[in-house]
Structure formats: structure tokens, C-alpha cells
Scaffold this motif. Sequence first.
Motif, PDB file in Angstrom:
ATOM      1  N   ALA A  11     -25.237 -18.831  55.885  1.00  0.00           N
ATOM      2  CA  ALA A  11     -25.099 -20.196  55.400  1.00  0.00           C
ATOM      3  C   ALA A  11     -23.997 -20.898  56.191  1.00  0.00           C
ATOM      4  O   ALA A  11     -23.102 -20.239  56.747  1.00  0.00           O
ATOM      5  N   PRO A  12     -24.036 -22.221  56.253  1.00  0.00           N
ATOM      6  CA  PRO A  12     -22.994 -22.948  56.977  1.00  0.00           C
ATOM      7  C   PRO A  12     -21.592 -22.539  56.501  1.00  0.00           C
ATOM      8  O   PRO A  12     -21.332 -22.431  55.304  1.00  0.00           O
ATOM      9  N   GLY A  13     -20.740 -22.265  57.473  1.00  0.00           N
ATOM     10  CA  GLY A  13     -19.367 -21.879  57.174  1.00  0.00           C
ATOM     11  C   GLY A  13     -19.182 -20.431  56.750  1.00  0.00           C
ATOM     12  O   GLY A  13     -18.073 -20.014  56.450  1.00  0.00           O
ATOM     13  N   LYS A  14     -20.250 -19.644  56.732  1.00  0.00           N
ATOM     14  CA  LYS A  14     -20.176 -18.259  56.265  1.00  0.00           C
ATOM     15  C   LYS A  14     -20.425 -17.231  57.370  1.00  0.00           C
ATOM     16  O   LYS A  14     -20.522 -16.041  57.087  1.00  0.00           O
ATOM     17  N   SER A  15     -20.473 -17.675  58.623  1.00  0.00           N
ATOM     18  CA  SER A  15     -20.812 -16.735  59.709  1.00  0.00           C
ATOM     19  C   SER A  15     -19.765 -15.639  59.875  1.00  0.00           C
ATOM     20  O   SER A  15     -20.118 -14.489  60.151  1.00  0.00           O
ATOM     21  N   ALA A  16     -18.496 -15.926  59.701  1.00  0.00           N
ATOM     22  CA  ALA A  16     -17.455 -14.897  59.862  1.00  0.00           C
ATOM     23  C   ALA A  16     -17.592 -13.809  58.794  1.00  0.00           C
ATOM     24  O   ALA A  16     -17.485 -12.618  59.095  1.00  0.00           O
ATOM     25  N   LEU A  17     -17.845 -14.216  57.560  1.00  0.00           N
ATOM     26  CA  LEU A  17     -18.029 -13.255  56.471  1.00  0.00           C
ATOM     27  C   LEU A  17     -19.266 -12.386  56.726  1.00  0.00           C
ATOM     28  O   LEU A  17     -19.198 -11.162  56.644  1.00  0.00           O
ATOM     29  N   VAL A  18     -20.376 -13.023  57.049  1.00  0.00           N
ATOM     30  CA  VAL A  18     -21.617 -12.286  57.284  1.00  0.00           C
ATOM     31  C   VAL A  18     -21.457 -11.348  58.470  1.00  0.00           C
ATOM     32  O   VAL A  18     -21.854 -10.173  58.409  1.00  0.00           O
ATOM     33  N   LYS A  19     -20.838 -11.815  59.538  1.00  0.00           N
ATOM     34  CA  LYS A  19     -20.634 -10.970  60.718  1.00  0.00           C
ATOM     35  C   LYS A  19     -19.803  -9.736  60.368  1.00  0.00           C
ATOM     36  O   LYS A  19     -20.145  -8.616  60.763  1.00  0.00           O
ATOM     37  N   ALA A  20     -18.733  -9.913  59.635  1.00  0.00           N
ATOM     38  CA  ALA A  20     -17.875  -8.781  59.256  1.00  0.00           C
ATOM     39  C   ALA A  20     -18.650  -7.766  58.421  1.00  0.00           C
ATOM     40  O   ALA A  20     -18.527  -6.547  58.633  1.00  0.00           O
ATOM     41  N   GLU A  21     -19.473  -8.238  57.499  1.00  0.00           N
ATOM     42  CA  GLU A  21     -20.260  -7.334  56.659  1.00  0.00           C
ATOM     43  C   GLU A  21     -21.361  -6.639  57.466  1.00  0.00           C
ATOM     44  O   GLU A  21     -21.643  -5.466  57.239  1.00  0.00           O
ATOM     45  N   PRO A  69     -26.663   3.162  49.799  1.00  0.00           N
ATOM     46  CA  PRO A  69     -25.530   2.496  49.132  1.00  0.00           C
ATOM     47  C   PRO A  69     -24.843   1.456  50.020  1.00  0.00           C
ATOM     48  O   PRO A  69     -24.409   0.417  49.528  1.00  0.00           O
ATOM     49  N   HIS A  70     -24.751   1.717  51.322  1.00  0.00           N
ATOM     50  CA  HIS A  70     -24.064   0.746  52.181  1.00  0.00           C
ATOM     51  C   HIS A  70     -24.892  -0.523  52.378  1.00  0.00           C
ATOM     52  O   HIS A  70     -24.331  -1.601  52.530  1.00  0.00           O
ATOM     53  N   LEU A  71     -26.218  -0.435  52.326  1.00  0.00           N
ATOM     54  CA  LEU A  71     -27.031  -1.649  52.392  1.00  0.00           C
ATOM     55  C   LEU A  71     -26.925  -2.427  51.077  1.00  0.00           C
ATOM     56  O   LEU A  71     -26.833  -3.664  51.092  1.00  0.00           O
ATOM     57  N   ALA A  72     -26.859  -1.725  49.970  1.00  0.00           N
ATOM     58  CA  ALA A  72     -26.645  -2.382  48.674  1.00  0.00           C
ATOM     59  C   ALA A  72     -25.282  -3.083  48.646  1.00  0.00           C
ATOM     60  O   ALA A  72     -25.163  -4.208  48.141  1.00  0.00           O
ATOM     61  N   ALA A  73     -24.263  -2.449  49.206  1.00  0.00           N
ATOM     62  CA  ALA A  73     -22.921  -3.058  49.267  1.00  0.00           C
ATOM     63  C   ALA A  73     -22.937  -4.316  50.129  1.00  0.00           C
ATOM     64  O   ALA A  73     -22.297  -5.321  49.784  1.00  0.00           O
ATOM     65  N   TYR A  74     -23.663  -4.271  51.247  1.00  0.00           N
ATOM     66  CA  TYR A  74     -23.810  -5.459  52.111  1.00  0.00           C
ATOM     67  C   TYR A  74     -24.457  -6.601  51.335  1.00  0.00           C
ATOM     68  O   TYR A  74     -24.001  -7.742  51.407  1.00  0.00           O
ATOM     69  N   ARG A  75     -25.513  -6.284  50.600  1.00  0.00           N
ATOM     70  CA  ARG A  75     -26.212  -7.325  49.833  1.00  0.00           C
ATOM     71  C   ARG A  75     -25.282  -7.972  48.801  1.00  0.00           C
ATOM     72  O   ARG A  75     -25.294  -9.195  48.629  1.00  0.00           O
ATOM     73  N   ARG A  76     -24.491  -7.151  48.124  1.00  0.00           N
ATOM     74  CA  ARG A  76     -23.537  -7.696  47.136  1.00  0.00           C
ATOM     75  C   ARG A  76     -22.481  -8.569  47.827  1.00  0.00           C
ATOM     76  O   ARG A  76     -22.152  -9.652  47.356  1.00  0.00           O
ATOM     77  N   ALA A  77     -21.957  -8.092  48.945  1.00  0.00           N
ATOM     78  CA  ALA A  77     -20.872  -8.794  49.641  1.00  0.00           C
ATOM     79  C   ALA A  77     -21.325 -10.122  50.233  1.00  0.00           C
ATOM     80  O   ALA A  77     -20.521 -11.041  50.386  1.00  0.00           O
ATOM     81  N   THR A  78     -22.609 -10.231  50.579  1.00  0.00           N
ATOM     82  CA  THR A  78     -23.101 -11.456  51.218  1.00  0.00           C
ATOM     83  C   THR A  78     -23.901 -12.337  50.266  1.00  0.00           C
ATOM     84  O   THR A  78     -24.477 -13.340  50.696  1.00  0.00           O
TER      85      THR A  78
END
Length: 95
Positions: A11-21, A69-78
Motif C-alpha cells: 500500500a502507499p507509504g508501506k513499502s519499507a514495512l513490507v520489504k522488511a517483512e 509459521p513464518h508465512l503466517a507471521a508475515y501475513r499478520r505483520a503486513t
Amino acid sequence: MLTVVALIQAAPGKSALVKAELEKLTTATRMEGGCVQYDLHQDNTDPHRFLFYENWASRELWQVHMASPHLAAYRRATEGALAGTTTLWEMSRIG
């Protein structure tokens, strides 16, 4: 062998968060059984667009990854940080 191409749009303004995850997800996924290749790319002109190019030993092992579990964690974080749903293509090499 199964090839998967995944297109992720932040989403706009969320690229840094998504990239880190996505980078966290890459590290964990590469250690999974059946993961042959798991490469993350970011668009050169649109920093909100990411692409995974993946190769798996089998579709069954990719399905194990999809329930990991790590894909589930990614989904929660993003949650709320993606523009729409992730597009996935399951492909087979023909040449």
C-alpha cells in the motif's frame, strides 16, 4: 519441480514495512525442505511492487511452506499494509 511467481503490492507509504517483512520471510523460507530457489525482487520504478521467483522440489512441499509459521507471521505483520491480494502463478518449466 514447481515454479511459483508471486506478485506483492505494498500500500502507499508501506513499502519499507513490507520489504522488511519479505526479507525476514526470505531468510526463513530458504531453510525449508524442498526450497530450491527463493529470490525476492523489488521493481526499479515502483518501490511498492515486489516479486518472488521460487522453485520448489514439489507442489506438496510448496504447500507445506504455504502453511508455515513464518508465512503466517508475515501475513499478520503486513495486515493492512498490502494493496489488494498477492497474485500467485504456479508454473511448470517446458523448455
